[in-house]
Design an enzyme around this catalytic site. Structure first.
Site, PDB file in Angstrom:
ATOM      1  N   SER A  13      11.619  -5.224   3.067  1.00 22.63           N
ATOM      2  CA  SER A  13      12.713  -5.125   4.666  1.00 22.63           C
ATOM      3  C   SER A  13      11.215  -5.326   5.853  1.00 22.63           C
ATOM      4  O   SER A  13      10.408  -4.965   4.799  1.00 22.63           O
ATOM      5  CB  SER A  13      12.588  -3.250   4.301  1.00 22.63           C
ATOM      6  OG  SER A  13      12.998  -2.740   6.027  1.00 22.63           O
ATOM      7  N   ASN A  21      13.083   1.265  -6.659  1.00 20.04           N
ATOM      8  CA  ASN A  21      12.270   0.313  -8.588  1.00 20.04           C
ATOM      9  C   ASN A  21      10.765   1.722  -8.730  1.00 20.04           C
ATOM     10  O   ASN A  21      10.662   2.468  -9.596  1.00 20.04           O
ATOM     11  CB  ASN A  21      11.421  -0.386  -7.497  1.00 20.04           C
ATOM     12  CG  ASN A  21      12.632  -1.548  -8.386  1.00 20.04           C
ATOM     13  OD1 ASN A  21      13.879  -1.575  -8.036  1.00 20.04           O
ATOM     14  ND2 ASN A  21      12.373  -2.372  -7.444  1.00 20.04           N
ATOM     15  N   ARG A  22      10.561   2.571  -7.506  1.00 26.60           N
ATOM     16  CA  ARG A  22       9.980   3.547  -7.787  1.00 26.60           C
ATOM     17  C   ARG A  22      10.034   4.518  -8.160  1.00 26.60           C
ATOM     18  O   ARG A  22       8.905   5.441  -9.183  1.00 26.60           O
ATOM     19  CB  ARG A  22       9.448   3.039  -6.508  1.00 26.60           C
ATOM     20  CG  ARG A  22       8.413   2.283  -5.158  1.00 26.60           C
ATOM     21  CD  ARG A  22       7.521   2.680  -4.018  1.00 26.60           C
ATOM     22  NE  ARG A  22       8.570   3.034  -3.081  1.00 26.60           N
ATOM     23  CZ  ARG A  22       8.139   3.568  -1.909  1.00 26.60           C
ATOM     24  NH1 ARG A  22       6.932   3.396  -1.798  1.00 26.60           N
ATOM     25  NH2 ARG A  22       8.663   4.591  -1.155  1.00 26.60           N
ATOM     26  N   ASP A  61      17.713  -0.749  -4.783  1.00 27.66           N
ATOM     27  CA  ASP A  61      17.119   1.064  -4.707  1.00 27.66           C
ATOM     28  C   ASP A  61      16.287   1.258  -6.096  1.00 27.66           C
ATOM     29  O   ASP A  61      17.353   1.406  -6.834  1.00 27.66           O
ATOM     30  CB  ASP A  61      17.611   1.412  -3.897  1.00 27.66           C
ATOM     31  CG  ASP A  61      16.908   2.339  -2.625  1.00 27.66           C
ATOM     32  OD1 ASP A  61      15.837   2.493  -2.842  1.00 27.66           O
ATOM     33  OD2 ASP A  61      17.296   3.569  -2.463  1.00 27.66           O
ATOM     34  N   ARG A  79       4.272   0.208   3.287  1.00 26.80           N
ATOM     35  CA  ARG A  79       4.286   0.715   2.111  1.00 26.80           C
ATOM     36  C   ARG A  79       2.440   0.381   1.845  1.00 26.80           C
ATOM     37  O   ARG A  79       1.545  -0.971   3.160  1.00 26.80           O
ATOM     38  CB  ARG A  79       4.641   0.131   1.428  1.00 26.80           C
ATOM     39  CG  ARG A  79       6.092   0.162   1.257  1.00 26.80           C
ATOM     40  CD  ARG A  79       6.841  -0.023  -0.115  1.00 26.80           C
ATOM     41  NE  ARG A  79       8.948   0.376   0.266  1.00 26.80           N
ATOM     42  CZ  ARG A  79       8.863   0.520  -0.665  1.00 26.80           C
ATOM     43  NH1 ARG A  79       9.237   0.164  -1.623  1.00 26.80           N
ATOM     44  NH2 ARG A  79      10.405   1.271  -1.153  1.00 26.80           N
ATOM     45  N   HIS A  93       8.849  -2.747  -9.534  1.00 27.24           N
ATOM     46  CA  HIS A  93       9.216  -3.261  -9.238  1.00 27.24           C
ATOM     47  C   HIS A  93       9.796  -4.677 -10.058  1.00 27.24           C
ATOM     48  O   HIS A  93      10.394  -5.807 -10.481  1.00 27.24           O
ATOM     49  CB  HIS A  93       8.026  -3.969  -8.368  1.00 27.24           C
ATOM     50  CG  HIS A  93       8.452  -3.139  -6.766  1.00 27.24           C
ATOM     51  ND1 HIS A  93       9.342  -2.527  -6.177  1.00 27.24           N
ATOM     52  CD2 HIS A  93       8.037  -2.598  -5.985  1.00 27.24           C
ATOM     53  CE1 HIS A  93       9.223  -1.409  -5.572  1.00 27.24           C
ATOM     54  NE2 HIS A  93       8.133  -1.947  -5.410  1.00 27.24           N
ATOM     55  N   ASN A 112       9.134  -2.526   4.643  1.00 30.52           N
ATOM     56  CA  ASN A 112       8.267  -2.001   3.765  1.00 30.52           C
ATOM     57  C   ASN A 112       6.837  -2.707   4.189  1.00 30.52           C
ATOM     58  O   ASN A 112       5.838  -2.237   3.283  1.00 30.52           O
ATOM     59  CB  ASN A 112       9.098  -3.351   2.438  1.00 30.52           C
ATOM     60  CG  ASN A 112       9.833  -2.489   1.936  1.00 30.52           C
ATOM     61  OD1 ASN A 112      10.565  -3.303   1.774  1.00 30.52           O
ATOM     62  ND2 ASN A 112      10.544  -1.116   2.374  1.00 30.52           N
ATOM     63  N   PHE A 113       6.271  -3.247   5.320  1.00 31.42           N
ATOM     64  CA  PHE A 113       4.969  -3.611   5.459  1.00 31.42           C
ATOM     65  C   PHE A 113       3.832  -2.355   5.230  1.00 31.42           C
ATOM     66  O   PHE A 113       3.111  -2.382   4.824  1.00 31.42           O
ATOM     67  CB  PHE A 113       4.692  -4.683   6.795  1.00 31.42           C
ATOM     68  CG  PHE A 113       5.115  -6.057   5.924  1.00 31.42           C
ATOM     69  CD1 PHE A 113       4.535  -6.723   5.477  1.00 31.42           C
ATOM     70  CD2 PHE A 113       6.552  -7.065   6.718  1.00 31.42           C
ATOM     71  CE1 PHE A 113       4.878  -8.477   5.436  1.00 31.42           C
ATOM     72  CE2 PHE A 113       6.756  -8.002   6.967  1.00 31.42           C
ATOM     73  CZ  PHE A 113       6.285  -8.532   6.123  1.00 31.42           C
TER      74      PHE A 113
HETATM   75  C1  LIG Z   1      13.268 -13.325  -5.583  1.00 29.56           C
HETATM   76  C2  LIG Z   1      12.309 -11.866  -5.144  1.00 29.56           C
HETATM   77  C3  LIG Z   1      11.209 -12.138  -4.001  1.00 29.56           C
HETATM   78  C4  LIG Z   1      12.664 -10.694  -5.284  1.00 29.56           C
HETATM   79  C5  LIG Z   1      13.053  -9.500  -5.686  1.00 29.56           C
HETATM   80  C6  LIG Z   1      12.896  -7.827  -6.501  1.00 29.56           C
HETATM   81  C7  LIG Z   1      13.383  -7.008  -5.937  1.00 29.56           C
HETATM   82  C8  LIG Z   1      13.818  -6.462  -6.963  1.00 29.56           C
HETATM   83  C9  LIG Z   1      12.355  -6.399  -5.065  1.00 29.56           C
HETATM   84  C10 LIG Z   1      12.886  -5.371  -4.655  1.00 29.56           C
HETATM   85  C11 LIG Z   1      11.640  -4.324  -4.110  1.00 29.56           C
HETATM   86  C12 LIG Z   1      12.351  -3.383  -3.650  1.00 29.56           C
HETATM   87  C13 LIG Z   1      11.766  -2.913  -2.324  1.00 29.56           C
HETATM   88  C14 LIG Z   1      13.167  -2.200  -3.394  1.00 29.56           C
HETATM   89  C15 LIG Z   1      13.450  -0.538  -2.965  1.00 29.56           C
HETATM   90  O1  LIG Z   1      13.257   0.229  -4.172  1.00 29.56           O
HETATM   91  P1  LIG Z   1      11.610   1.259  -4.138  1.00 29.56           P
HETATM   92  O2  LIG Z   1      10.731   0.302  -4.105  1.00 29.56           O
HETATM   93  O3  LIG Z   1      11.975   1.229  -2.124  1.00 29.56           O
HETATM   94  O4  LIG Z   1      11.878   2.130  -5.229  1.00 29.56           O
HETATM   95  P2  LIG Z   1      12.042   3.993  -4.267  1.00 29.56           P
HETATM   96  O5  LIG Z   1      13.428   3.639  -3.563  1.00 29.56           O
HETATM   97  O6  LIG Z   1      12.246   4.875  -5.570  1.00 29.56           O
HETATM   98  O7  LIG Z   1      10.869   4.045  -3.189  1.00 29.56           O
END
Ligand SMILES: CC(C)=CCC/C(C)=C/CC/C(C)=C/COP(=O)(O)OP(=O)(O)O
Length: 353
Positions: free
Chosen positions: A93, A50-51, A48, A99, A65, A96-97
């Site tokens: 998840s 990335n954004r 969790d 988003r 990501h 996540n669709f």
């Molecule tokens: C092999 C493969 C398919 C790898 C996947 C790579 C990867 C790191 C996927 C995670 C995507 C994700 C929705 C992360 C959650 O952070 P967030 O976007 O919810 O961040 P936030 O909590 O800051 O909004």
């Protein structure tokens, strides 16, 4: 300096031969030391932040990501090197669709690329003998992504030393719902007659064969004309023709038509019956659950798999920052807790002896 440039400089420094040699030595030594202690067999990561990482560092969301994937590759290497057998990651998840379309399509594009990259010959999974499994709602995976998923599974299916479970698209509630449906299906099918030496009918038969012929009927509850056909049939005792299902269920209907079929008794459903229909049925119990980004919720991930001995860690770093140095304190803490639990158990045993 921007975070991307900063990361590039760090990477460049780390590739200088003496530096990279020293770093490798330090890492190997550390991992070698950790391997002396107990090693978790199954670790789950809720990746969790990335954004938020992207926003804080003024980079595109998709770049966040991408850096998240690089962190995943590093963490997987550490886990497999330490001897962890199964790593389960929450990659996407079902929620996540919802988003923005551009983010979803960016994530799908990234999944195709990374799945292809992960399972190439000589790459991470090949080096550690790890097989990919994709857990979740297969029919929600876009058509253009499915072939990449299937190819990754196919290419790594002979790797049996370790497992990488990629949850994509997944929620625990969907997994549990599917498992419960499958369990109900299983218990709504006529049971295979099991001729075990311990079935009620078999025992009766054996007793009868040892009694003189004229003693009949000596077992009134199990007469030939018994109204309960289960008493006559040579079936497993866990199978019952009495029903706990609603009227209209296949069992009651079968009885109503006079050809009572033995069904598995719903009362005999156990935790194991349901567990056998979970995606992780053949995985070791979940030892460690890690969520990054300082959010202290499970968010519909591993709800079934978290059991009484799962240790849950919430880390402050955002997922793209996750590396060996964030993972090692978790592992040390877990090893320490294991030691304490073992000491507690042997102390209690000594007291009762
Ligand atoms: C092999 C493969 C398919 C790898 C996947 C790579 C990867 C790191 C996927 C995670 C995507 C994700 C929705 C992360 C959650 O952070 P967030 O976007 O919810 O961040 P936030 O909590 O800051 O909004």
């Amino acid at each position: 300096m921007s975070i991307k440039a900063d990361a590039n400089v760090q990477r460049w420094i780390a590739t200088l031969p003496p530096i990279s040699w020293a770093l490798r030595q330090a890492r190997e030594m550390l991992i070698g030391t950790l391997r002396q202690g107990p090693i978790p067999q199954h670790v789950a990561f809720e990746m969790d932040g990335n954004r938020r990482f992207a926003k804080n560092n003024h980079i595109e969301t998709i770049e966040g990501h991408n850096m998240g994937f690089e962190a995943l590759a590093k963490v997987l290497e550490v886990c497999y090197k330490c001897g962890v057998k199964v790593v389960t990651v929450y990659a996407f998840s079902i929620e996540n669709f919802n988003r923005p379309k551009s983010e979803v399509s960016g994530l799908m594009k990234m999944a195709k690329l990374k799945l292809e990259q992960l399972c190439q010959h000589g790459e991470l999974l090949d080096r550690y003998g790890a097989g990919i499994r994709v857990l979740g709602e297969r029919d929600m995976i876009p058509d253009d992504v499915l072939p990449f998923v299937d190819r990754a599974i196919e290419m790594t299916k002979h790797n049996t030393d370790a497992v990488l479970n990629i949850c994509f698209p997944y929620t625990s509630r969907a997994e549990m719902t599917a498992a419960i449906k499958a369990t109900v299906d299983e218990f709504s099918m006529p049971a295979e007659p099991a001729a075990t030496p311990f079935s009620q009918a078999r025992i009766t038969e054996t007793i009868r064969s040892k009694q003189p012929k004229r003693a009949e009927p000596s077992l009134p509850t199990l007469r030939e004309d018994s109204p309960d056909p289960a008493a006559k049939s040579d079936v497993d005792d866990s199978v019952s023709s009495t029903t706990t299902l609603n009227p209209g269920s296949p069992q009651t209907e079968a009885k109503g038509k006079g050809k009572a079929m033995p069904f598995k008794d719903a009362e005999s459903i156990t935790v194991d019956s349901i567990n056998s229909h979970m995606y992780t049925a053949d995985c070791p119990p979940l030892d460690i659950f890690i969520r990054t980004s300082n959010v202290m919720r499970l968010s519909d991930f591993m709800l079934w798999q978290c059991h009484e001995d799962t240790h849950i860690f919430f880390l402050k770093c955002f997922w793209p920052e996750m590396d060996l140095w964030h993972f090692i304190p978790v592992l040390l803490e877990w090893q320490w807790r294991q030691k304490k639990e073992r000491e507690g158990r042997s102390g209690r045993r000594l007291k009762t002896e």
